[in-house]
Write an enzyme that holds these catalytic residues in place. Structure first.
Site, mmCIF file in Angstrom:
data_model
loop_
_atom_site.group_PDB
_atom_site.id
_atom_site.type_symbol
_atom_site.label_atom_id
_atom_site.label_comp_id
_atom_site.label_asym_id
_atom_site.label_seq_id
_atom_site.Cartn_x
_atom_site.Cartn_y
_atom_site.Cartn_z
ATOM 1 N N GLY A 159 0.788 -1.222 0.000
ATOM 2 C CA GLY A 159 0.000 0.000 0.000
ATOM 3 C C GLY A 159 0.823 1.275 0.000
ATOM 4 O O GLY A 159 0.274 2.365 -0.165
ATOM 5 N N HIS A 229 -5.090 -0.125 0.037
ATOM 6 C CA HIS A 229 -4.420 -1.058 -0.859
ATOM 7 C C HIS A 229 -3.617 -2.110 -0.097
ATOM 8 O O HIS A 229 -2.695 -2.712 -0.651
ATOM 9 C CB HIS A 229 -3.507 -0.313 -1.852
ATOM 10 N N ARG A 286 8.684 -14.335 -1.761
ATOM 11 C CA ARG A 286 8.821 -14.630 -0.332
ATOM 12 C C ARG A 286 7.555 -15.328 0.143
ATOM 13 O O ARG A 286 6.629 -15.534 -0.630
ATOM 14 C CB ARG A 286 8.995 -13.324 0.450
#
Length: 655
Positions: A159, A229, A286
Site C-alpha cells: 500500500g 491497498h 517470499r
C-alpha cells in the site's frame, strides 16, 4: 545456490508474528533458532522464544531490521548456518540474499537473480508479457479514457507509494507524493501508472518450486478486502471461480515461476476484472502474510517446505495435495477504522482469543501473533497485532467461526479493527461472495457505525461494577430513605457522552434511565443484567493507565469507555482550530504556510507513523495562523501541530 547440508541453526531476519511462526516449525524439526531485535523489541515474544538473540542497536527499521550487514554479522556471531527473511524488510532484497550466500550461509528464499527479476513491477510486467502471462500494462502517457488510474511504486508494495487518481489534473501532485513515499519506503522513487479497476478482485496463487524442476501451484487465495491497498481479510480457496478460470490462473502462475527459474516459496498476484479476465500484478518472492489459509486447506507446512527446498532436497511429489474445506484469515490491526484507519500505540493490557492457538485447535482456530498481554506497541513498525485464522468444511462455517472468535476476544489497551472484521465477515455481501477491492470502502458506514444501544448497556454495566468495587458495609449511595441517584459519566470511543443514573434501594441497585433492565448480579469485574427477559453477562476491566478507560466485554463484542468526572472542569477549554498530532510520528511534509486561507478538509501536513502516511487536514474554512510542524520533526501524541482560525461567518454561525 542451494545447499545439501542440513540446516542446524536458523536466524530469522524479521520480528513479530512471522519470526514466531518460523521458530515454531524449527522447534518441530529440531533446528536451533536465532532472533534479531531492535531496542524496542528487546523483550518481545519472538526474542524470548528464540534459543539465541542478537541486538540490532536502534529503533527505526532503517537502523535495525533493514541493515543487511548487521543481520549477516548477527548470524555469523550466533553460529547460525541459514537465514530466513520472513516477509517485509529485506525479504525481497536481492542484494541482501546475495550477501547471505557470500557469507557462506544458506538463504531460505529464491535465488537473488529471481528476486531481482521481480524486484521492479514494471520490469516484471514486461518479462511476464514475454512469457505469455496476461498483464495489466503500465501507461506511459495516461489520458482521460484511462481514468481512474492507480499510481504504484515499482519497487515495493503493502500500500505504500500507491495513489488512486480520478482527475488528470491531480496526477502531477499524486505522482510526486507517490515518488516521495516510495523513495522513503523502498529506496527507489520509480513509480508507474496503470488502469484502476475499482471493483476488481485480488486473487493470487501460492507457488512452491524446488531446484530439481518441480513447480507447485499450491491452491489460490482471494485477498480482495483491503484498506489503503493493503490486505485485511484473505481466504482460500478463492470463492466462486469457474474451474477453467482457476486452472488458467494456476497455469499462468507456474509459467511466471518457470520464466525466471524460481526456487522456493512465492506468490503470483493477479487482478480479476468483472469481465472474468485476469491480469498479472506482481510476484512476491517470499512467504506471504496470508500463507496460513493455504496451510489450513492443504495440511502443508509451507515453512518446513521452504527449508526442504533450501537444503537442496526435492518437494515431496510432482503435485501438491488437493484443498479441503475453507479457511479465512483476518488481520487484527492496532488502528481505528472510523478515524481514517488511524494507528494506535501504547500498552496492550490484555490480549486473549479463547481457543485460538498457534496450531489449529479442535475448534478450527489458529492465532499467529506477535504480541501478548502486556506488550508495548510502538510507532516504529507495522500496526498489525496478529492474524486470526478459521478453518471449516464450508466457507459459511469458516466465516461464522472466525467472527465468533473475534467477537469473544478480550483486547484491552488499544483501538483495533476487531469490530470491523466481525461485521465484514458477517456481512451479507461477503457471505454472498460479492468481493472486490473496494468492499470496505463501499460498506464503510455500516462496518464502522457505533453500537448505540450496546454502548448504553455497557456504560450501565461499568457504572454498576464500579459501585460494587467501592461498596462497604455502608455502601456509597445507600440511604434508609429514598435518596438522590448516583451519577456516572462516560465517553465512547467515537466521542459520545453517556450518563448513567442509579440508586440503591432495599431490593438492590436500580438503573433510573433503564427501568426495563433488571440487575441480576454485580461484582467488581462482572455484571449480569436482564433486559426484556434476556439475561446477559458483562465482563468489566480497568487498568492504571491514567486515561480512566473501562473495557466491557460480552460474547458478541466489546466496548471501550472513558470514565469522566461528574462535573466537568469549567477552566478546561479546547480550541476548535487547534490541530493536535493524532499519533506519535514524523512530519514528512507540509502543504500550506502561515497566512494561507484554507478550506475544511484541505491537507495541511503529512505524518508518517507505523509505516503509513496520514494526512492532517483543516477542521474548518479559515486562515492558518500557526504552523509548528516542520519536515523531519518527531512529534508525540497530542503535540500541537497547527492552528486554523475559522472565518468570522462560521464563528458567528457556530456561536
Amino acid at each position: 545456490m542451494t545447499s545439501r547440508t542440513p540446516i542446524t541453526n536458523l536466524l530469522v531476519a524479521n520480528r513479530g508474528e512471522i519470526a514466531r511462526r518460523v521458530f515454531r516449525t524449527c522447534r518441530e524439526l529440531g533446528i536451533a533458532t536465532t532472533a534479531v531485535h531492535s531496542d524496542p523489541d528487546a523483550t518481545a515474544p519472538h526474542v524470548r522464544e528464540a534459543d539465541a538473540a542478537v541486538r540490532l542497536p536502534g529503533a527505526a527499521p532503517a537502523d535495525t531490521y533493514l541493515r543487511g550487514e548487521l543481520v549477516v554479522r548477527a548470524a555469523l556471531a550466533a553460529g547460525a548456518d541459514a537465514v530466513h527473511p520472513g516477509y517485509g524488510f529485506l525479504s525481497e532484497d536481492a542484494g541482501f540474499a546475495q550477501a547471505v550466500l557470500d557469507a557462506g550461509l544458506v538463504w531460505v528464499g529464491p535465488p537473488p537473480a529471481a528476486i531481482a527479476a521481480m524486484g521492479s513491477k514494471t520490469a516484471a510486467k514486461r518479462l511476464m508479457a514475454e512469457a505469455g502471462v496476461p498483464v495489466l500494462g503500465a501507461l506511459a502517457e495516461p489520458t482521460e479514457a484511462d481514468l481512474p488510474l492507480l499510481v504504484k511504486a515499482a519497487a515495493g508494495g503493502g500500500g505504500r507509494g500507491m495513489r488512486v487518481v480520478r482527475r488528470l489534473a491531480d496526477l502531477p501532485a499524486e505522482l510526486a507524493a507517490a515518488r516521495a513515499e516510495a523513495a522513503k519506503a523502498f529506496g527507489s522513487d520509480e513509480v508507474f501508472c496503470e488502469r484502476y479497476l475499482p471493483t476488481g478482485r485480488h486473487v493470487e496463487v501460492q507457488l512452491l518450486a524446488d531446484a530439481h524442476g518441480t513447480v507447485w501451484a499450491v491452491g489460490d487465495r482471494d485477498c480482495s478486502l483491503q484498506r489503503r491497498h493493503q490486505k485485511v481479510v484473505e481466504e482460500a480457496p478463492a470463492p466462486g471461480l469457474p474451474a477453467d478460470l482457476r486452472a488458467g490462473l494456476h497455469a499462468a502462475a507456474v509459467s511466471a515461476a518457470r520464466a525466471i527459474g524460481y526456487v522456493g516459496a512465492g506468490t503470483a498476484e493477479f487482478l480479476l476484472g468483472e469481465d472474468g479476465r485476469f491480469h498479472f500484478l506482481e510476484m512476491n518472492t517470499r512467504l506471504q502474510v496470508e500463507h496460513p489459509v493455504t496451510e489450513a486447506v492443504t495440511g502443508l507446512d509451507l515453512v518446513a517446505l521452504q527449508l526442504v527446498v533450501a537444503e537442496g532436497r526435492k518437494l515431496p511429489g510432482p503435485t501438491p495435495p488437493p484443498t479441503t474445506g475453507h479457511a479465512i484469515e483476518a488481520r487484527l490491526y492496532a488502528e481505528d477504522p472510523a478515524k481514517d484507519w488511524q494507528p494506535a500505540t501504547g500498552t496492550l493490557h490484555r490480549f486473549e482469543l479463547g481457543s485460538a492457538h498457534q496450531e489449529f485447535a479442535g475448534a478450527g482456530l489458529r492465532l499467529d501473533s506477535g504480541v501478548e498481554s502486556g506488550s508495548e506497541v510502538t510507532p516504529h513498525y507495522d500496526a498489525m497485532l496478529a492474524k486470526v485464522i478459521a478453518w471449516a468444511p464450508t466457507r459459511a462455517a469458516a466465516a461464522r467461526r472466525l467472527a465468533d472468535a473475534l467477537a469473544r476476544a478480550r483486547i484491552h489497551g488499544l483501538s483495533t479493527n476487531r469490530e470491523l472484521l466481525v461485521r465484514a465477515v458477517r456481512h451479507p455481501a461477503f457471505l454472498a461472495e460479492r468481493l472486490h477491492t473496494g468492499f470496505l470502502a463501499e460498506h464503510a458506514r455500516e462496518l464502522t457505525a457505533p453500537d448505540t444501544k450496546g454502548a448504553e448497556l455497557a456504560a450501565l454495566a461499568a457504572a454498576l461494577a464500579d459501585a460494587a468495587a467501592r461498596s462497604t458495609a455502608l455502601p456509597s449511595g445507600w440511604r434508609n430513605l429514598p435518596s438522590q441517584p448516583q451519577v456516572k459519566r462516560y465517553r465512547t470511543a467515537e466521542g459520545r457522552e453517556l450518563e448513567v443514573r442509579y440508586r440503591r434501594t432495599r431490593t438492590g441497585l436500580l438503573a433510573e434511565d433503564h427501568p426495563d433492565v433488571e440487575l441480576v448480579e454485580a461484582g467488581a469485574d462482572q455484571v449480569v443484567l436482564r433486559e426484556g427477559g434476556v439475561r446477559r453477562s458483562y465482563r468489566v476491566a480497568r487498568y492504571d493507565d491514567r486515561a480512566g478507560r473501562v473495557y466491557v466485554d460480552t460474547p458478541v463484542g466489546g466496548t471501550v469507555l472513558t470514565a469522566l468526572p461528574r462535573f466537568p472542569d469549567p477552566t478546561v477549554r479546547s480550541d476548535p482550530g487547534a490541530l493536535l498530532a493524532p499519533m506519535p510520528g514524523t512530519v514528512l511534509r507540509t502543504s500550506a504556510a502561515v497566512g494561507d486561507a484554507v478550506t475544511a478538509g484541505q491537507p495541511l501536513l503529512v505524518l508518517e507513523a507505523m509505516k503509513m502516511e496520514h494526512r492532517v487536514t483543516a477542521p474548518a474554512d479559515g486562515v492558518l495562523v500557526e504552523l509548528l510542524a516542520a519536515p523531519g520533526r518527531q512529534v508525540e501524541l497530542g503535540t500541537l501541530l497547527a492552528v486554523v482560525r475559522p472565518t468570522e461567518a462560521q464563528t458567528v454561525q457556530e456561536a
